[in-house]
Design a protein around this motif. Structure first.
Motif, PDB file in Angstrom:
ATOM      1  N   VAL A 294       5.942  -0.389   0.699  1.00 18.20           N
ATOM      2  CA  VAL A 294       6.125   0.791  -0.157  1.00 18.20           C
ATOM      3  C   VAL A 294       7.545   1.323  -0.021  1.00 18.20           C
ATOM      4  N   GLN A 295       8.057   1.401   1.201  1.00 18.12           N
ATOM      5  CA  GLN A 295       9.399   1.937   1.416  1.00 18.12           C
ATOM      6  C   GLN A 295      10.477   1.022   0.829  1.00 18.12           C
ATOM      7  N   ILE A 296      10.261  -0.275   0.909  1.00 19.62           N
ATOM      8  CA  ILE A 296      11.204  -1.226   0.307  1.00 19.62           C
ATOM      9  C   ILE A 296      11.194  -1.077  -1.210  1.00 19.62           C
ATOM     10  N   MET A 297       9.993  -1.072  -1.787  1.00 15.89           N
ATOM     11  CA  MET A 297       9.859  -0.989  -3.239  1.00 15.89           C
ATOM     12  C   MET A 297      10.311   0.354  -3.790  1.00 15.89           C
ATOM     13  N   LEU A 298      10.104   1.420  -3.044  1.00 14.99           N
ATOM     14  CA  LEU A 298      10.547   2.739  -3.504  1.00 14.99           C
ATOM     15  C   LEU A 298      12.053   2.756  -3.750  1.00 14.99           C
TER      16      LEU A 298
ATOM     17  N   ILE B 220       7.285  18.461  -7.060  1.00 11.64           N
ATOM     18  CA  ILE B 220       7.088  17.054  -7.413  1.00 11.64           C
ATOM     19  C   ILE B 220       6.979  16.192  -6.166  1.00 11.64           C
ATOM     20  N   VAL B 221       7.871  16.414  -5.210  1.00 16.19           N
ATOM     21  CA  VAL B 221       7.855  15.637  -3.975  1.00 16.19           C
ATOM     22  C   VAL B 221       6.548  15.847  -3.214  1.00 16.19           C
ATOM     23  N   GLY B 222       6.096  17.091  -3.164  1.00 15.17           N
ATOM     24  CA  GLY B 222       4.844  17.375  -2.473  1.00 15.17           C
ATOM     25  C   GLY B 222       3.670  16.623  -3.077  1.00 15.17           C
ATOM     26  N   ALA B 223       3.594  16.606  -4.409  1.00 13.85           N
ATOM     27  CA  ALA B 223       2.503  15.909  -5.096  1.00 13.85           C
ATOM     28  C   ALA B 223       2.581  14.398  -4.876  1.00 13.85           C
ATOM     29  N   LEU B 224       3.801  13.855  -4.927  1.00 11.09           N
ATOM     30  CA  LEU B 224       3.966  12.408  -4.735  1.00 11.09           C
ATOM     31  C   LEU B 224       3.644  11.986  -3.312  1.00 11.09           C
ATOM     32  N   ASN B 225       4.002  12.815  -2.342  1.00  7.99           N
ATOM     33  CA  ASN B 225       3.672  12.497  -0.955  1.00  7.99           C
ATOM     34  C   ASN B 225       2.164  12.479  -0.727  1.00  7.99           C
ATOM     35  N   LEU B 226       1.457  13.353  -1.422  1.00  4.87           N
ATOM     36  CA  LEU B 226       0.002  13.345  -1.323  1.00  4.87           C
ATOM     37  C   LEU B 226      -0.567  12.056  -1.909  1.00  4.87           C
ATOM     38  N   GLU B 227       0.021  11.599  -3.020  1.00  6.34           N
ATOM     39  CA  GLU B 227      -0.424  10.340  -3.620  1.00  6.34           C
ATOM     40  C   GLU B 227      -0.158   9.170  -2.686  1.00  6.34           C
ATOM     41  N   LEU B 228       1.013   9.182  -2.050  1.00  8.93           N
ATOM     42  CA  LEU B 228       1.336   8.122  -1.098  1.00  8.93           C
ATOM     43  C   LEU B 228       0.364   8.119   0.074  1.00  8.93           C
ATOM     44  N   LEU B 229       0.080   9.296   0.598  1.00 14.44           N
ATOM     45  CA  LEU B 229      -0.833   9.400   1.727  1.00 14.44           C
ATOM     46  C   LEU B 229      -2.209   8.872   1.356  1.00 14.44           C
ATOM     47  N   SER B 230      -2.643   9.188   0.141  1.00 15.06           N
ATOM     48  CA  SER B 230      -3.937   8.701  -0.336  1.00 15.06           C
ATOM     49  C   SER B 230      -3.940   7.183  -0.416  1.00 15.06           C
ATOM     50  N   TYR B 231      -2.841   6.606  -0.889  1.00 18.71           N
ATOM     51  CA  TYR B 231      -2.741   5.150  -0.993  1.00 18.71           C
ATOM     52  C   TYR B 231      -2.739   4.508   0.385  1.00 18.71           C
TER      53      TYR B 231
ATOM     54  N   VAL C  96      -4.621   5.189  11.860  1.00 19.93           N
ATOM     55  CA  VAL C  96      -3.182   4.989  12.007  1.00 19.93           C
ATOM     56  C   VAL C  96      -2.452   6.116  11.305  1.00 19.93           C
ATOM     57  N   GLU C  97      -1.572   6.781  12.010  1.00 19.58           N
ATOM     58  CA  GLU C  97      -0.790   7.845  11.411  1.00 19.58           C
ATOM     59  C   GLU C  97       0.268   7.233  10.510  1.00 19.58           C
ATOM     60  N   VAL C  98       0.490   7.836   9.384  1.00 19.83           N
ATOM     61  CA  VAL C  98       1.426   7.290   8.413  1.00 19.83           C
ATOM     62  C   VAL C  98       2.523   8.288   8.123  1.00 19.83           C
ATOM     63  N   GLU C  99       3.758   7.801   8.170  1.00 19.32           N
ATOM     64  CA  GLU C  99       4.894   8.657   7.842  1.00 19.32           C
ATOM     65  C   GLU C  99       4.965   8.845   6.329  1.00 19.32           C
ATOM     66  N   VAL C 100       5.251  10.038   5.911  1.00 17.07           N
ATOM     67  CA  VAL C 100       5.563  10.278   4.511  1.00 17.07           C
ATOM     68  C   VAL C 100       6.889  10.994   4.467  1.00 17.07           C
ATOM     69  N   GLY C 101       7.499  10.995   3.300  1.00 21.08           N
ATOM     70  CA  GLY C 101       8.808  11.623   3.189  1.00 21.08           C
ATOM     71  C   GLY C 101       8.768  13.100   3.527  1.00 21.08           C
ATOM     72  N   ASN C 102       9.903  13.679   3.707  1.00 19.39           N
ATOM     73  CA  ASN C 102      10.024  15.074   4.085  1.00 19.39           C
ATOM     74  C   ASN C 102       9.767  15.983   2.888  1.00 19.39           C
TER      75      ASN C 102
END
Length: 252
Positions: free
Chosen positions: A122-126, A32-43, A1-7
């Motif tokens: 995740v998007q709600i909690m963010l 910072i955003v790039g690193a966090l998006n990678l963490e989100l993708l991993s999750y 499943v493809e997952v959207e991450v922030g821009n």
């Protein structure tokens, strides 16, 4: 499943001082955003069931704020925090369209449902967590940290998945999420927003009990907030008695 991450490019870095030396605030937020998006993708891609979205999000936002505090070349401000965080937000319109049209043969219906639930939560909690931590840091009021537009977005995201939320009792997923996660975590810092969520979905909200200890624990929970759970979420009322001091006056 493809997952959207922030821009990741929402805060495009720019070079200062002719390209020699300085690291701009845009460079910092982009990193910072790039690193966090990678963490989100991993999750999103992990199959570990023990990782709860709200715990992951709390650690993610705490990491974001820590990075901003230590690396920015200016005082921490609400607009800087909001700007960085917005790059992690995926608009509800995009999420809804993706999961309505996602028909990848490589994933089962159950896998798509699980991926949708994880990403929506995740998007709600963010949105709630960023606003809550900003308020806790004194960067702004609840109204400033969580705008009307973001409140509307949160309600819409919840509305999309309210009937699919996991629950101990079938059909009570939204109620359990509000009482067991959202209210305990954000009932102090985002008091008005939490109350609005209860009312929006036709649930009774038990007013916060006053307590001087409003500090969150390691996972971001505020000990001072009492859950509305118990007696089906109804607000208990004292029974009236014609005789003062009668033991029957004590609420049970």
């Amino acid at each position: 499943v493809e997952v959207e991450v922030g821009n990741v490019d929402a805060h495009k870095p720019h070079v200062t001082n002719g390209g020699f030396g300085e690291t701009s605030n845009a460079d910092v937020t982009s990193s910072i955003v790039g690193a966090l998006n990678l963490e989100l993708l991993s999750y999103y891609q992990t199959s570990e069931s023990g990782l709860q979205p709200h715990i992951v999000v709390h650690k993610l936002v705490s990491s974001m704020l820590k990075g901003l505090r230590s690396r920015l070349n200016c005082p921490m401000r609400l607009d800087v925090v909001s700007g960085c965080a917005s790059a992690l937000f995926v608009p509800r319109k995009l999420l809804k369209a993706k999961y309505e049209t996602n028909a990848k043969k490589s994933s089962t219906v159950a896998e798509r449902k699980a991926a949708k639930m994880k990403e929506y939560l995740v998007q709600i909690m963010l949105r709630l967590e960023v606003a809550s931590q900003a308020v806790s840091l004194g960067l702004g009021s609840e109204v400033a940290a969580l705008t009307k537009a973001e409140r509307k977005e949160i309600r819409a995201l919840l509305g999309d998945v309210m009937f699919q939320l996991p629950a101990k009792v079938v059909g009570t997923g939204l109620k359990e999420l509000l009482e067991n996660v959202i209210h305990p975590r954000y009932g102090v810092t985002l008091k008005s927003a939490v109350r609005d969520l209860y009312r929006q979905f036709g649930l009774k909200h038990e007013g916060d009990k006053k307590d001087d200890n409003h500090s969150p624990d390691a996972n971001g929970n505020f000990k001072s907030v009492q859950s509305g759970a118990g007696r089906a979420g109804r607000v208990s009322q004292k029974r009236k008695s014609s005789k003062a001091g009668n033991p029957s006056d004590i609420p049970v």
